[in-house]
Design an enzyme around this catalytic site. Sequence first.
Site, PDB file in Angstrom:
ATOM      1  N   ASP A 137      -0.118   0.079  -8.325  1.00  0.00           N
ATOM      2  CA  ASP A 137      -1.121   0.128  -7.242  1.00  0.00           C
ATOM      3  C   ASP A 137      -2.348  -0.443  -7.776  1.00  0.00           C
ATOM      4  O   ASP A 137      -2.976  -0.205  -8.703  1.00  0.00           O
ATOM      5  CB  ASP A 137      -1.166   1.494  -7.382  1.00  0.00           C
ATOM      6  CG  ASP A 137      -0.360   2.763  -6.290  1.00  0.00           C
ATOM      7  OD1 ASP A 137       0.097   2.098  -5.668  1.00  0.00           O
ATOM      8  OD2 ASP A 137      -0.056   4.223  -6.664  1.00  0.00           O
ATOM      9  N   ASP A 154       2.787   0.960   0.290  1.00  0.00           N
ATOM     10  CA  ASP A 154       1.841   2.342   0.599  1.00  0.00           C
ATOM     11  C   ASP A 154       1.135   2.138   2.368  1.00  0.00           C
ATOM     12  O   ASP A 154       1.527   2.772   3.372  1.00  0.00           O
ATOM     13  CB  ASP A 154       1.101   2.660  -0.136  1.00  0.00           C
ATOM     14  CG  ASP A 154       1.548   3.277  -1.254  1.00  0.00           C
ATOM     15  OD1 ASP A 154       2.876   2.976  -1.766  1.00  0.00           O
ATOM     16  OD2 ASP A 154       0.755   3.610  -2.894  1.00  0.00           O
TER      17      ASP A 154
END
Length: 153
Positions: free
Chosen positions: A110, A126
């Site tokens: 991430d 995401d």
Amino acid sequence: MKYYLLSFIIVIVDQLSKYLTTAYIELGEQVEGLPGLLSITHIHNTGAAWSILEGQMWFFYIVTVIVALMIIYYMQQTKNQPLLQTGLAFILGGAVGNFIDRLLHQYVIDMIQLDFIDFPIFNIADMALTVGVILLFIQYIFFDREEKESKEN
């Protein structure tokens, strides 16, 4: 076919962004992007959103394969609904993007951090999942209901 291409492009952009993040930003390092709005922070997430189910890789493997197969099946059944197909393509691309990370690394990379709100750090996959779900809601709320109402009249 174009919706599978969209999924593929999402996977490529997602994996490229993760590669660039790991190549140029140290784990835990934060690089300011748009001051006060956005920064890039390299982290590893062994769970799902908000790190729920942390470390449950087999669960994610099984669920992702089942969901991907269901999406592909559903995409074949709904060829005349472009908004639905687009939403499913975004979800498929996002799911595959994070699945690749889980297979290769046992975690998801991430990097996108919103600095103006306390929100979990996320990635392109995401974002694609979120856009896909929003498109499915739009399809259901505005188009499926209209279709059902017109059939009832």
